[in-house]
Design an enzyme around this catalytic site. Sequence first.
Site, PDB file in Angstrom:
ATOM      1  N   HIS A  11      46.246 -35.933  40.845  1.00 21.61           N
ATOM      2  CA  HIS A  11      45.386 -35.072  41.655  1.00 21.61           C
ATOM      3  C   HIS A  11      46.219 -34.298  42.662  1.00 21.61           C
ATOM      4  O   HIS A  11      46.541 -34.781  43.753  1.00 21.61           O
ATOM      5  CB  HIS A  11      44.345 -35.935  42.384  1.00 21.61           C
ATOM      6  CG  HIS A  11      43.269 -35.150  43.085  1.00 21.61           C
ATOM      7  ND1 HIS A  11      41.954 -35.186  42.706  1.00 21.61           N
ATOM      8  CD2 HIS A  11      43.327 -34.308  44.152  1.00 21.61           C
ATOM      9  CE1 HIS A  11      41.234 -34.415  43.510  1.00 21.61           C
ATOM     10  NE2 HIS A  11      42.057 -33.868  44.395  1.00 21.61           N
ATOM     11  N   HIS A  13      46.601 -29.935  43.727  1.00 21.09           N
ATOM     12  CA  HIS A  13      46.294 -28.528  43.475  1.00 21.09           C
ATOM     13  C   HIS A  13      47.590 -27.727  43.612  1.00 21.09           C
ATOM     14  O   HIS A  13      48.233 -27.763  44.661  1.00 21.09           O
ATOM     15  CB  HIS A  13      45.266 -28.029  44.484  1.00 21.09           C
ATOM     16  CG  HIS A  13      43.967 -28.777  44.421  1.00 21.09           C
ATOM     17  ND1 HIS A  13      42.900 -28.339  43.674  1.00 21.09           N
ATOM     18  CD2 HIS A  13      43.582 -29.933  45.012  1.00 21.09           C
ATOM     19  CE1 HIS A  13      41.900 -29.203  43.808  1.00 21.09           C
ATOM     20  NE2 HIS A  13      42.286 -30.173  44.614  1.00 21.09           N
ATOM     21  N   HIS A 189      35.854 -33.108  41.100  1.00 24.06           N
ATOM     22  CA  HIS A 189      35.794 -33.539  42.491  1.00 24.06           C
ATOM     23  C   HIS A 189      34.385 -34.025  42.833  1.00 24.06           C
ATOM     24  O   HIS A 189      33.403 -33.339  42.535  1.00 24.06           O
ATOM     25  CB  HIS A 189      36.149 -32.389  43.433  1.00 24.06           C
ATOM     26  CG  HIS A 189      37.606 -32.058  43.465  1.00 24.06           C
ATOM     27  ND1 HIS A 189      38.321 -31.745  42.341  1.00 24.06           N
ATOM     28  CD2 HIS A 189      38.487 -31.990  44.505  1.00 24.06           C
ATOM     29  CE1 HIS A 189      39.585 -31.488  42.686  1.00 24.06           C
ATOM     30  NE2 HIS A 189      39.711 -31.635  43.990  1.00 24.06           N
ATOM     31  N   GLU A 192      33.747 -36.829  48.224  1.00 22.32           N
ATOM     32  CA  GLU A 192      34.744 -36.600  49.282  1.00 22.32           C
ATOM     33  C   GLU A 192      33.994 -36.193  50.544  1.00 22.32           C
ATOM     34  O   GLU A 192      33.683 -37.033  51.383  1.00 22.32           O
ATOM     35  CB  GLU A 192      35.756 -35.539  48.853  1.00 22.32           C
ATOM     36  CG  GLU A 192      36.827 -35.269  49.890  1.00 22.32           C
ATOM     37  CD  GLU A 192      37.673 -34.036  49.576  1.00 22.32           C
ATOM     38  OE1 GLU A 192      38.696 -33.866  50.257  1.00 22.32           O
ATOM     39  OE2 GLU A 192      37.312 -33.242  48.684  1.00 22.32           O
TER      40      GLU A 192
END
Length: 322
Positions: A11, A13, A189, A192
Amino acid sequence: MTAHIPKAELHCHIEGAAPTVLVRSQADKYGVDIEHLIDGARFVWNDFTSFLSAYDAAAALFRTEEDYALLAQSYLESIAAQGAIYSEVFISPDHARIAGLSPEAYVNGLGEGIRRAREQHGIEGRLIITCVRHFDADAAIDVARFAAARPHPMVTGFGMGGDERIGSHADFARAFDIARDAGLGITTHAGEVAGPESVRDALDHVRPSRIGHGVRAIEDPSLVEHLADTGVVLEICPGSNVSLSVYETFTDHPFTALRDAGVKVTINSDDPPFFDTSLGDEYAIVQNEFGLSDDELLDTTRTALEAAFVDEDTRAQLLAKL
């Protein structure tokens, strides 16, 4: 220190992995004033919304195939020096289009960066194409079709990032179906900035094998039990969670509780320079704050490799390095 522990990341970006020194260099290259974006060695933001804005502004400074090759290569090299043997990075064709780059050139550049890092440092990498939740569902379908066409051998997964507070996974189910039918690994996702209902929403509508973050599942014991029973893997990013005030301190963080409940957990950096962290730092956080031994850290790496979106020959080669 954990430099001797082989590490794997699921994970991160790629635009969010650009260090400030590289972003400054890109800004100079294109004549863009970014004094509002960077203060010293840190990106400027103060909440989740402003973080997303800062992320988008930095991403807009990568505009050519070679820009992205340099970004992927530099990131993989940096974590290889910290003991990483594998990394998956989230990539966003929507951000490439905004920057004026075709999705094909974008993916080719990133793939070239992976090739260079593998050749020079032995680290393996893969690309997860993502749609953006705070864009629209039609755009997500376009991204999924692009991913399903397998535009590069390193593209092995599909997911969704962006503002989790907007919409439902039901809005994006068609995009995920397209990617799944093409044989891509599925992650998204959830859990969170939104609560456990976000995780249930993802499980119900897009059936991922992994959840990005997912930490707020801890607020629903029956959901935690479900995650443990089904083997859905959580891509946990402790440093990011504390930086974004999902949890005020590491003492509050549920990494240990989730792991003790039988949920499969992994260690990840998310957007490392934005949160003043790195993959090596995240492994150190898990050891120092949550008390995992070297062997337990190694088990976490094994969990990541077993959940990685790679072919079985590559998986076997990576697991052999443990």
